[in-house]
Design an enzyme around this catalytic site. Structure first.
Site, short mmCIF file in Angstrom:
data_model
loop_
_atom_site.label_atom_id
_atom_site.label_comp_id
_atom_site.label_asym_id
_atom_site.label_seq_id
_atom_site.Cartn_x
_atom_site.Cartn_y
_atom_site.Cartn_z
N SER A 92 1.17 -1.13 -0.08
CA SER A 92 -0.14 -0.21 -0.29
C SER A 92 0.80 0.85 0.46
O SER A 92 0.62 2.66 -0.17
CB SER A 92 -0.97 -0.47 1.19
OG SER A 92 -2.02 -1.12 0.91
N TYR A 197 -10.56 2.70 5.44
CA TYR A 197 -10.01 2.59 4.81
C TYR A 197 -10.45 1.29 4.00
O TYR A 197 -11.27 0.26 3.93
CB TYR A 197 -8.50 1.51 5.18
CG TYR A 197 -6.97 1.27 4.34
CD1 TYR A 197 -6.61 2.39 4.63
CD2 TYR A 197 -7.31 0.38 3.88
CE1 TYR A 197 -5.42 2.35 4.27
CE2 TYR A 197 -5.96 0.70 3.06
CZ TYR A 197 -4.86 0.98 3.40
OH TYR A 197 -3.67 0.95 2.29
N SER A 198 -9.93 1.47 2.09
CA SER A 198 -10.95 0.56 1.21
C SER A 198 -9.23 0.60 -0.09
O SER A 198 -9.85 1.66 -0.08
CB SER A 198 -11.88 0.84 1.07
OG SER A 198 -12.28 0.15 -0.27
N ASN A 199 -9.18 0.05 -0.05
CA ASN A 199 -8.59 -0.05 -1.32
C ASN A 199 -9.06 0.10 -2.77
O ASN A 199 -8.38 0.24 -3.51
CB ASN A 199 -7.49 -2.03 -1.50
CG ASN A 199 -6.24 -2.08 -0.45
OD1 ASN A 199 -5.69 -1.62 -0.48
ND2 ASN A 199 -6.92 -2.88 0.65
N GLY A 344 3.05 -0.63 4.00
CA GLY A 344 2.45 -1.57 2.77
C GLY A 344 2.91 -2.91 3.79
O GLY A 344 3.29 -3.10 4.39
N THR A 345 1.65 -4.01 3.33
CA THR A 345 2.23 -5.28 3.89
C THR A 345 1.12 -6.51 2.70
O THR A 345 0.63 -6.27 2.27
CB THR A 345 1.22 -5.79 5.06
OG1 THR A 345 -0.17 -5.66 4.34
CG2 THR A 345 1.13 -4.93 5.93
#
Length: 463
Positions: A92, A197-199, A344-345
């Protein structure tokens, strides 16, 4: 003295000299100076290794120069060390690059942050998941749109197990397909304007970039950011699942006490888009963050927009006081002030880049494994955030802080979904807690093995 004695003394002296020369040629362990106590970076990296992370790497760029630390192994199978400045999946952290391009386009007058999604992507955001006629680009970048997270659905991660990873990791989807998955779910509940939070927000941002420019988000990132900054080791590889060499191998434990599964290859259902599809190195990421915060990429007005933040909810899972801007989050430092970054993960890794407000110093911590149990996850993530704090506070120990929950934002925790009575339904709970969630960049919330049982139960209820 006899001839034999003289020859023996010479041989011993020669051997001693050779040993001294060899000792001078053999490097000291990474991050450590011979005969000295390890510095704060090395101690932090070693602490993460001791907490169970297979391999750790840290790089700090500051006016005092570059300092690095490595610990553990880059490949548990062979025992080779973690490479210096190796390639990383940055998950991310990609969002910061995507947001920068959108803000550049705004500065050029080619779009406005107050434009609706519908203006640029007619009919794309329609259905249960939201209405693009009422959602602005600003709300996409700020994660306040309420649009569901495609990566938190069982369509994207149908089986959060080692077997499921291997079976589904090559499945590719287009941006439109990812958005369509999200639109089949109801909006994420919460007060208006709250960070949820939303990708999917950043998949849409990538689509907007293409609609405005006629070129892909990858091409725009390359020409607007990577080439001007000479970030030659950063790229958006799309559906290529491989990491360039050198790199450490990533490993995911899918259940407590279970084996570590090599997850170095990308999980393409969520690893190939504008929300999390880039690879880089610690050196390149630090350079990007410092250039961004020094105003090298954005005009003052657009940089101010990026840094205009909203509070992250207390139950969000991030460190207390965290706020979210446009593609960057701000987190307080124990020594005063705060840092900007976007972690980021993914399956088997955590990357946490961070930089001080004016870009004076930047650090990136990378951990190359993820545990399968809640307690270990908490310890490891606390170790990552503490290491960032120590690095940017000049080695001073972090002050006592409230504990973080596992897989905290902005690490990409997704939203908890349930399938009940043959229909999709949201759990009605804010994400990042002990429910079975499939995260945007990783299976999050509760341990992965519990999600496997939850998936089996859902499958059973649908029969």
């Amino acid at each position: 003295m006899t001839t034999t004695t003289r020859h023996g003394a010479r041989r011993r002296a020669s051997a001693a000299l050779l040993a001294a020369l060899l000792a001078a040629l053999v490097p000291a362990p990474a991050g450590a100076a011979p005969g000295h106590r390890p510095g704060p970076l090395q101690r932090g990296a070693d602490a993460l290794r001791d907490a169970g992370v297979t391999g750790v790497s840290v790089r700090l760029d500051s006016p005092g120069g570059v300092r690095t630390a490595r610990s553990g192994t880059g490949d548990p199978r062979t025992g080779r060390p973690v490479p210096a400045n190796g390639y990383l999946r940055i998950g991310s952290t990609t969002k910061a690059f995507t947001a920068t391009v959108v803000l550049q386009l705004a500065g050029e007058g080619r779009l406005s942050l107050d434009d609706t999604v519908e203006r640029w992507l007619p009919g794309v955001v329609r259905g249960r998941g939201g209405d693009g006629r009422r959602i602005t680009l600003r709300r996409l970048l700020q994660h306040t749109s309420g649009i569901p997270d495609y990566a938190a659905t069982e369509e994207i991660v149908p089986d959060p197990s080692a077997a499921g990873y291997r079976e589904h990791r090559r499945t590719t989807r287009t941006s439109r397909e990812r958005v369509a998955v999200a639109m089949a779910y109801p909006p994420v509940p919460g007060p208006g304007g709250a960070v949820r939070y939303s990708n999917t927000n950043y998949v849409l941002a990538g689509m907007v970039i293409e609609a405005v420019t006629g070129r892909s988000w990858e091409e725009e990132v390359r020409d607007r950011i990577l080439r001007p900054l000479r970030l030659t080791r950063t790229s958006a590889p799309g559906d290529d699942p491989l990491l360039p060499r050198p790199h450490a191998r990533n490993h995911q434990q899918f259940e407590p006490g279970g084996p570590m599964t090599d997850t170095t290859a990308a999980y393409l259902p969520f690893d190939g888009d504008a929300d999390g599809g880039m690879i880089s190195t610690a050196g390149d990421v630090n350079r990007f963050l410092t250039a961004l915060l020094r105003g090298e990429l954005l005009a003052p007005a657009q940089l101010a927009e990026m840094r205009r933040t909203v509070p992250v909810p207390d139950d969000h899972g991030s460190p207390p006081g965290t706020r979210y801007g446009l593609g960057l989050s701000w987190t307080p430092l124990s020594c005063g002030g705060g840092y900007w970054g976007h972690a980021g993960t993914g399956f088997g890794y955590v990357v946490q880049p961070a930089a001080t407000a004016g870009g004076r110093a930047a650090v990136t911590v990378s951990a190359h494994s993820r545990p399968g149990d809640h307690g270990t996850a908490v310890r490891q993530l606390r170790g990552v955030t503490d290491l960032v704090d120590r690095a940017l506070c000049g080695g001073r120990p972090p002050a006592a802080r409230a504990p973080v929950t596992p897989f905290p934002r902005p690490y990409g925790v997704g939203y908890p979904w349930r399938r009940a009575a043959g229909r999709r339904a949201h759990c009605g709970e804010e994400p990042g807690h002990e429910r079975g969630t499939v995260s945007g960049r990783l299976v999050g919330g509760r341990p992965v093995h519990e999600l496997r049982r939850g998936a089996a139960a859902r499958a059973g209820s649908d029969r």
